[in-house]
Scaffold this motif. Structure first.
Motif, PDB file in Angstrom:
ATOM      1  N   ARG A 101       0.812  -1.218   0.000  1.00 53.09           N
ATOM      2  CA  ARG A 101       0.000   0.000   0.000  1.00 53.09           C
ATOM      3  C   ARG A 101       0.846   1.268   0.000  1.00 53.09           C
ATOM      4  N   VAL A 102       2.034   1.198   0.616  1.00 60.06           N
ATOM      5  CA  VAL A 102       2.857   2.400   0.773  1.00 60.06           C
ATOM      6  C   VAL A 102       3.234   2.996  -0.575  1.00 60.06           C
ATOM      7  N   ALA A 103       3.520   2.146  -1.555  1.00 55.09           N
ATOM      8  CA  ALA A 103       3.933   2.635  -2.874  1.00 55.09           C
ATOM      9  C   ALA A 103       2.779   3.218  -3.692  1.00 55.09           C
ATOM     10  N   ASP A 104       1.552   3.003  -3.249  1.00 48.20           N
ATOM     11  CA  ASP A 104       0.373   3.480  -3.971  1.00 48.20           C
ATOM     12  C   ASP A 104      -0.099   4.794  -3.344  1.00 48.20           C
ATOM     13  N   PRO A 105       0.121   5.938  -4.011  1.00 47.80           N
ATOM     14  CA  PRO A 105      -0.226   7.233  -3.401  1.00 47.80           C
ATOM     15  C   PRO A 105      -1.719   7.424  -3.141  1.00 47.80           C
ATOM     16  N   THR A 106      -2.562   6.591  -3.764  1.00 45.12           N
ATOM     17  CA  THR A 106      -4.000   6.721  -3.514  1.00 45.12           C
ATOM     18  C   THR A 106      -4.405   6.086  -2.181  1.00 45.12           C
ATOM     19  N   ARG A 107      -3.520   5.282  -1.586  1.00 41.78           N
ATOM     20  CA  ARG A 107      -3.809   4.651  -0.287  1.00 41.78           C
ATOM     21  C   ARG A 107      -3.476   5.633   0.815  1.00 41.78           C
ATOM     22  N   ARG A 108      -4.500   6.085   1.537  1.00 37.69           N
ATOM     23  CA  ARG A 108      -4.275   7.127   2.533  1.00 37.69           C
ATOM     24  C   ARG A 108      -4.879   6.789   3.884  1.00 37.69           C
ATOM     25  N   ASP A 109      -5.046   5.478   4.150  1.00 36.84           N
ATOM     26  CA  ASP A 109      -5.501   5.099   5.483  1.00 36.84           C
ATOM     27  C   ASP A 109      -4.406   5.451   6.490  1.00 36.84           C
ATOM     28  N   GLU A 110      -4.755   5.474   7.764  1.00 37.85           N
ATOM     29  CA  GLU A 110      -3.860   6.003   8.789  1.00 37.85           C
ATOM     30  C   GLU A 110      -2.529   5.262   8.855  1.00 37.85           C
ATOM     31  N   ILE A 111      -2.571   3.929   8.926  1.00 41.31           N
ATOM     32  CA  ILE A 111      -1.337   3.155   9.080  1.00 41.31           C
ATOM     33  C   ILE A 111      -0.448   3.304   7.850  1.00 41.31           C
ATOM     34  N   ILE A 164       1.249   6.645   7.923  1.00 44.62           N
ATOM     35  CA  ILE A 164       2.311   6.718   8.927  1.00 44.62           C
ATOM     36  C   ILE A 164       3.570   6.008   8.428  1.00 44.62           C
ATOM     37  N   VAL A 165       3.393   4.789   7.908  1.00 40.63           N
ATOM     38  CA  VAL A 165       4.549   4.020   7.435  1.00 40.63           C
ATOM     39  C   VAL A 165       5.216   4.734   6.262  1.00 40.63           C
ATOM     40  N   ARG A 166       4.423   5.285   5.361  1.00 37.76           N
ATOM     41  CA  ARG A 166       4.966   6.022   4.218  1.00 37.76           C
ATOM     42  C   ARG A 166       5.791   7.218   4.696  1.00 37.76           C
TER      43      ARG A 166
END
Length: 201
Positions: free
Chosen positions: A157-167, A170-172
């Motif tokens: 998910r981190v590499a996908d800029p559209t993923r913006r959930d909290e965790i 934070i990891v990103r």
């Protein structure tokens, strides 16, 4: 995935992984474990800290890479997890003097550890607290010491800029912060769920 099965896990590791599944606690994937072992061995890491004991899967990999006189300090708030890890260490035949198992919250335990003393710190628990744990880890590392952050791609998910959930966010942000931190030399390794590495200058 081929890289995850390239170094197969033996019965001790598989039983530790089963204990983790029974307790519902996460474990590093086999590819990440094998990489941690190689890193610990290449550094001859004698003083290692692990945030998040779980059932001892990552700890077993680290201990297998560390010299025989190395000591692993592992922290977990769940005593039941640490009990399972002790079973794993006993099955492995680990000398009890090689492990320092500390129950408690990492944000309370890490500040009590010695600055600049450790060769390697693995952060592998509670991603919402990664920013604090990473900052504490950098304080603990000697120059040339290595920070390793597990789940750094967080299920891709981190590499996908559209993923913006909290965790994921934070990891990103932890990755971005380390990438721009002049105190370290970072790299992202796509093993397991991602292993973010940073060497302390």
């Amino acid at each position: 995935m081929y890289s995850e099965s390239f170094v197969p896990e033996d019965d001790v590791l598989l039983r530790a992984r089963e204990r983790a599944a029974d307790l519902g606690c996460p474990s590093v994937l086999p590819g990440t474990g094998a990489l941690l072992r190689v890193l610990a061995a290449s550094m001859r890491a004698r003083a290692v800290v692990e945030v998040g004991t779980g059932a001892g899967v990552a700890a077993l990999w680290l201990l297998r890479g560390m010299p025989a006189d190395g000591q692993l300090t592992t922290i977990d708030r769940e005593v039941e997890h640490q009990r399972a890890a002790r079973e794993s260490f006993a099955e492995e035949g680990v000398d009890p003097r090689r492990t320092r198992i500390i129950p408690g919250r990492a944000d309370e335990v890490l500040p009590r550890l010695t600055d600049g003393h450790y060769d390697l710190v693995l952060v592998g628990a509670e991603p919402y607290a990664y920013p604090e744990y990473v900052e504490q880890a950098l304080r603990l590392l000697r120059p040339g010491g290595l920070l390793a952050v597990d789940d750094a791609l967080h299920r891709d998910r981190v590499a996908d800029p559209t993923r913006r959930d909290e965790i994921t966010t934070i990891v990103r942000e932890v990755g971005r912060a380390l990438r721009n931190d002049e105190r370290v030399m970072p790299a992202m390794v796509p093993s397991g769920d991602g292993l973010l590495l940073a060497v302390r200058r």
